[in-house]
Write a protein that holds these residues in place. Structure first.
Motif, PDB file in Angstrom:
ATOM      1  N   PHE A  80       0.573  -1.712  -0.075  1.00  0.00           N
ATOM      2  CA  PHE A  80       0.002   0.132   0.227  1.00  0.00           C
ATOM      3  C   PHE A  80       1.058   1.469  -0.497  1.00  0.00           C
ATOM      4  O   PHE A  80       0.117   2.055   0.496  1.00  0.00           O
ATOM      5  N   ASP A  81       1.858   0.646  -0.823  1.00  0.00           N
ATOM      6  CA  ASP A  81       2.291   1.989  -1.100  1.00  0.00           C
ATOM      7  C   ASP A  81       2.143   3.457  -1.543  1.00  0.00           C
ATOM      8  O   ASP A  81       2.038   2.871  -1.869  1.00  0.00           O
ATOM      9  N   MET A  82       2.100   4.653  -1.327  1.00  0.00           N
ATOM     10  CA  MET A  82       2.052   5.940  -2.185  1.00  0.00           C
ATOM     11  C   MET A  82       0.445   5.071  -2.444  1.00  0.00           C
ATOM     12  O   MET A  82      -0.041   4.965  -3.705  1.00  0.00           O
ATOM     13  N   MET A  83      -0.634   5.164  -1.154  1.00  0.00           N
ATOM     14  CA  MET A  83      -2.162   4.486  -1.849  1.00  0.00           C
ATOM     15  C   MET A  83      -3.080   5.275  -2.465  1.00  0.00           C
ATOM     16  O   MET A  83      -3.195   6.311  -2.810  1.00  0.00           O
ATOM     17  N   HIS A  84      -3.458   4.229  -3.504  1.00  0.00           N
ATOM     18  CA  HIS A  84      -4.291   5.144  -4.459  1.00  0.00           C
ATOM     19  C   HIS A  84      -5.405   4.309  -4.932  1.00  0.00           C
ATOM     20  O   HIS A  84      -5.745   2.831  -4.183  1.00  0.00           O
ATOM     21  N   TYR A  85      -6.368   4.325  -6.092  1.00  0.00           N
ATOM     22  CA  TYR A  85      -7.501   4.214  -6.425  1.00  0.00           C
ATOM     23  C   TYR A  85      -7.697   3.386  -5.903  1.00  0.00           C
ATOM     24  O   TYR A  85      -8.475   1.835  -6.588  1.00  0.00           O
ATOM     25  N   GLY A  86      -5.584   2.274  -7.031  1.00  0.00           N
ATOM     26  CA  GLY A  86      -5.873   0.905  -7.653  1.00  0.00           C
ATOM     27  C   GLY A  86      -6.103  -0.145  -5.947  1.00  0.00           C
ATOM     28  O   GLY A  86      -6.429  -1.005  -6.247  1.00  0.00           O
ATOM     29  N   HIS A  87      -5.314   0.570  -4.817  1.00  0.00           N
ATOM     30  CA  HIS A  87      -5.428  -0.597  -4.024  1.00  0.00           C
ATOM     31  C   HIS A  87      -6.798  -0.560  -3.500  1.00  0.00           C
ATOM     32  O   HIS A  87      -7.332  -1.402  -3.054  1.00  0.00           O
ATOM     33  N   CYS A  88      -7.394   0.508  -3.356  1.00  0.00           N
ATOM     34  CA  CYS A  88      -8.448   0.632  -3.149  1.00  0.00           C
ATOM     35  C   CYS A  88      -9.788   0.230  -3.067  1.00  0.00           C
ATOM     36  O   CYS A  88     -10.590  -0.179  -3.046  1.00  0.00           O
ATOM     37  N   ASN A  89      -9.681  -0.218  -4.362  1.00  0.00           N
ATOM     38  CA  ASN A  89     -10.740  -1.094  -5.662  1.00  0.00           C
ATOM     39  C   ASN A  89     -10.208  -2.400  -5.086  1.00  0.00           C
ATOM     40  O   ASN A  89     -11.115  -3.401  -5.045  1.00  0.00           O
ATOM     41  N   ALA A  90      -8.677  -2.509  -4.775  1.00  0.00           N
ATOM     42  CA  ALA A  90      -8.551  -4.381  -4.603  1.00  0.00           C
ATOM     43  C   ALA A  90      -9.227  -4.113  -3.604  1.00  0.00           C
ATOM     44  O   ALA A  90      -9.824  -5.367  -3.285  1.00  0.00           O
ATOM     45  N   LEU A  91      -9.461  -3.785  -2.492  1.00  0.00           N
ATOM     46  CA  LEU A  91      -9.839  -3.749  -1.001  1.00  0.00           C
ATOM     47  C   LEU A  91     -11.456  -3.524  -1.104  1.00  0.00           C
ATOM     48  O   LEU A  91     -12.260  -4.635  -0.662  1.00  0.00           O
ATOM     49  N   ARG A  92     -12.023  -3.074  -2.033  1.00  0.00           N
ATOM     50  CA  ARG A  92     -13.658  -2.776  -1.765  1.00  0.00           C
ATOM     51  C   ARG A  92     -13.443  -4.781  -2.925  1.00  0.00           C
ATOM     52  O   ARG A  92     -15.001  -5.127  -1.816  1.00  0.00           O
ATOM     53  N   GLN A  93     -13.324  -4.988  -3.574  1.00  0.00           N
ATOM     54  CA  GLN A  93     -13.756  -6.116  -3.914  1.00  0.00           C
ATOM     55  C   GLN A  93     -13.208  -7.245  -2.852  1.00  0.00           C
ATOM     56  O   GLN A  93     -13.977  -8.441  -2.724  1.00  0.00           O
ATOM     57  N   ALA A  94     -12.294  -6.935  -2.091  1.00  0.00           N
ATOM     58  CA  ALA A  94     -11.691  -8.184  -1.112  1.00  0.00           C
ATOM     59  C   ALA A  94     -13.222  -8.240   0.017  1.00  0.00           C
ATOM     60  O   ALA A  94     -13.589  -9.587   0.393  1.00  0.00           O
ATOM     61  N   ARG A  95     -13.827  -7.038  -0.086  1.00  0.00           N
ATOM     62  CA  ARG A  95     -14.438  -6.799   1.501  1.00  0.00           C
ATOM     63  C   ARG A  95     -15.831  -7.538   0.824  1.00  0.00           C
ATOM     64  O   ARG A  95     -16.658  -8.173   1.492  1.00  0.00           O
ATOM     65  N   ALA A  96     -15.896  -7.864  -0.638  1.00  0.00           N
ATOM     66  CA  ALA A  96     -17.042  -8.329  -0.902  1.00  0.00           C
ATOM     67  C   ALA A  96     -17.026  -9.474  -0.792  1.00  0.00           C
ATOM     68  O   ALA A  96     -17.781 -10.464  -1.109  1.00  0.00           O
ATOM     69  N   LEU A  97     -16.314 -10.440  -0.563  1.00  0.00           N
ATOM     70  CA  LEU A  97     -15.853 -12.070  -0.528  1.00  0.00           C
ATOM     71  C   LEU A  97     -16.424 -12.056   1.042  1.00  0.00           C
ATOM     72  O   LEU A  97     -15.870 -13.859   0.973  1.00  0.00           O
ATOM     73  N   GLY A  98     -16.465 -11.345   1.602  1.00  0.00           N
ATOM     74  CA  GLY A  98     -16.739 -11.667   2.783  1.00  0.00           C
ATOM     75  C   GLY A  98     -17.364 -10.969   3.760  1.00  0.00           C
ATOM     76  O   GLY A  98     -17.739 -10.693   3.209  1.00  0.00           O
ATOM     77  N   ASP A  99     -17.655 -10.999   4.973  1.00  0.00           N
ATOM     78  CA  ASP A  99     -18.110 -10.219   5.830  1.00  0.00           C
ATOM     79  C   ASP A  99     -17.892  -8.868   6.875  1.00  0.00           C
ATOM     80  O   ASP A  99     -17.778  -7.994   7.149  1.00  0.00           O
ATOM     81  N   GLN A 100     -15.852  -9.748   6.739  1.00  0.00           N
ATOM     82  CA  GLN A 100     -14.906  -8.715   7.707  1.00  0.00           C
ATOM     83  C   GLN A 100     -13.900  -8.409   6.959  1.00  0.00           C
ATOM     84  O   GLN A 100     -13.299  -9.632   6.662  1.00  0.00           O
ATOM     85  N   LEU A 101     -13.206  -7.660   6.391  1.00  0.00           N
ATOM     86  CA  LEU A 101     -11.996  -7.450   5.528  1.00  0.00           C
ATOM     87  C   LEU A 101     -10.674  -6.903   7.029  1.00  0.00           C
ATOM     88  O   LEU A 101     -10.828  -6.537   7.423  1.00  0.00           O
ATOM     89  N   ILE A 102      -9.661  -7.972   6.856  1.00  0.00           N
ATOM     90  CA  ILE A 102      -8.836  -7.747   7.516  1.00  0.00           C
ATOM     91  C   ILE A 102      -7.270  -7.664   7.138  1.00  0.00           C
ATOM     92  O   ILE A 102      -7.048  -7.866   6.279  1.00  0.00           O
ATOM     93  N   VAL A 103      -6.949  -6.339   6.827  1.00  0.00           N
ATOM     94  CA  VAL A 103      -6.475  -6.084   5.877  1.00  0.00           C
ATOM     95  C   VAL A 103      -4.341  -5.820   6.470  1.00  0.00           C
ATOM     96  O   VAL A 103      -4.135  -5.450   7.599  1.00  0.00           O
ATOM     97  N   GLY A 104      -3.143  -6.463   6.356  1.00  0.00           N
ATOM     98  CA  GLY A 104      -2.007  -6.723   6.579  1.00  0.00           C
ATOM     99  C   GLY A 104      -1.170  -6.092   6.221  1.00  0.00           C
ATOM    100  O   GLY A 104      -1.559  -5.316   4.415  1.00  0.00           O
ATOM    101  N   VAL A 105      -0.903  -4.491   6.428  1.00  0.00           N
ATOM    102  CA  VAL A 105       0.426  -3.793   5.814  1.00  0.00           C
ATOM    103  C   VAL A 105       1.478  -4.230   5.960  1.00  0.00           C
ATOM    104  O   VAL A 105       2.047  -3.933   7.540  1.00  0.00           O
TER     105      VAL A 105
END
Length: 435
Positions: free
Chosen positions: A65-90
């Motif tokens: 998540f270096d220089m956080m951009h909309y591509g990262h955000c869209n990946a997180l959005r898609q991941a969240r859609a696969l479950g009920d809770q999204l846990i993110v490792g940095v």
């Protein structure tokens, strides 16, 4: 045959039951009228049927998540859609340096954008600020090891590990997610095309080269390339860096996916803040958090590429209007954006959007706006609805660019390595369903 005596007895029995039922019914109606809480409907409603609570599906996704951009955000959005809770490792700074080269944004800033000081401070602040993130794990390893995978499953109750369709290869040539795939606990999402941290660093490196070249800015304006999608080919620029300038193709569907879809209520206190929001960073996140706390609805105005260029120079913005808009929309504190907001705030605009308060931070690249021929905040000031907010962080887009410029040789080498893997990805790329 039934005797007359037996028939008479049956008649009396039936009559007794009918009269008794009628009396009971009338009594029940009378009781309900006097004491409604004892009605059969209310009593039945208070009887709770215990249902087995469904266990939430917890999914894990990691990244630099270096220089956080909309591509990262869209990946997180898609991941969240696969479950009920999204846990993110940095991933930690040390792990990134060992596997990819030095990060532009340090861990604490990356975490800010992911979850706003929930765990370790600033990178975590970036990840935590994304609306689809529920929890953040700082200092995650770059590769999924056996030990860390067991920790995810046993301590964090993770059901699935998520990653994009682009391969993540370690320096030794192995797959970083091989163990998760072998365990049958791996799910894949579609990579967001048109942007990567490598691309963004490349854009800034091109700015460095252009400034030191003999070409005039008007002859090779990077702002035009980045904002209008020109020069999608890989650009060597005579340096061998292999920088690939992205071609982002905005769609209405992507904007809808990032939007809250909620309008402000008729009596809502609407707060307005505007700016370029280029290279969306922890400083942006924190000022948006403060602004949102002053009302019920935060409206963010994002200036056009032409406006940013006119006020900050020909090398700005690094990210075009649509890219900047998606990054802001992904922030959990933002309710709505104006894509291409005017530089000057008019009375008509304030009325149209029912704006109650206009705010501006103390740390901004255009903090000398009062020196302009015309103050863009003149109208809200005259209406006494303008407020200056003390910016929590002394970070600007120039701060990020200076990090690249001051160590541009190291980042150029990093991009050369990453550029090769990017080239292989695009050459072997095939259609993947999903969004």
């Amino acid at each position: 045959m039934v005797s007359d005596a037996g028939l008479e007895t049956s008649r009396r029995f039936l009559a007794t039951w009918l009269i008794g039922g009628l009396v009971a019914g009338v009594s029940l109606v009378a009781i309900t009228a006097v004491w409604p809480e004892y009605s059969p409907v209310n009593i039945a409603g208070k009887i709770k049927i215990k249902k087995k609570k469904k266990k939430p599906v917890r999914v894990y996704m990691d990244g630099c998540f270096d220089m956080m951009h909309y591509g990262h955000c869209n990946a997180l959005r898609q991941a969240r859609a696969l479950g009920d809770q999204l846990i993110v490792g940095v991933v930690s700074d040390a792990e990134i340096t060992a596997n990819k080269g030095p990060p532009v944004t340090p861990l604490h800033e990356r975490c800010i954008v992911v979850f706003l000081l929930l765990y370790c401070g600033l990178l975590m602040l970036m990840v935590s600020a994304v609306k689809w993130v529920d929890e953040v794990i700082p200092d995650a390893p770059y590769a999924i090891t056996e030990e860390f995978m067991r920790k995810l499953f046993d301590e964090y109750n993770i059901d699935y590990i998520i990653h994009g369709d682009d391969p993540c290869i370690l320096p030794d040539g192995t797959d970083a997610y091989a163990l998760a795939k072998k365990a049958g606990r791996y799910k894949q999402i579609k990579r967001t095309e048109g942007v990567s941290s490598t691309d963004i660093v490349g854009r800034m490196l091109l700015c460095v080269r252009e400034r030191t070249s003999s070409e005039s800015p008007s002859h090779a304006s990077l702002q035009r390339q980045f904002s209008h999608g020109h020069n999608q080919k890989r650009d060597d620029g005579g340096s061998g860096s292999g920088t690939r300038v992205s071609h982002f193709l905005p769609t209405s569907r992507r904007i809808v996916q990032f939007s809250n879809g909620k309008a402000a209520g008729p009596n809502a206190r609407i707060v307005y803040i505007d700016g370029a929001f280029d290279l969306f960073h922890a400083g942006h996140v924190e000022i948006l958090r403060l602004a949102r706390g002053l009302g019920d609805f935060l409206l963010v105005g994002i200036h056009t590429d032409q406006t940013v260029t006119a006020n900050r120079g020909v090398h700005r913005p690094i990210m075009n209007l649509h890219e900047r808009s998606l990054s802001v929309l992904a922030c959990r504190y933002v309710d709505e954006v104006i894509i291409g907001a005017p530089w000057e705030i008019s009375k008509d605009m304030i009325t149209t959007f029912n704006i109650s308060l206009v705010v501006h931070g103390t740390v901004a690249e255009d903090d000398d706006f009062e020196k302009h021929d015309r103050d863009p905040y003149e109208v809200p000031k005259s209406m006494e609805i303008f407020k200056v907010l003390e910016s929590p962080l002394d970070i600007t887009t120039s701060t990020i660019i200076k990090r690249i410029v001051s160590n541009h040789e190291a980042y150029q080498k990093r991009n050369e390595r990453k550029g090769e893997s990017e080239r292989r990805y695009y050459e072997s790329k095939s259609y993947i369903s999903g969004d």
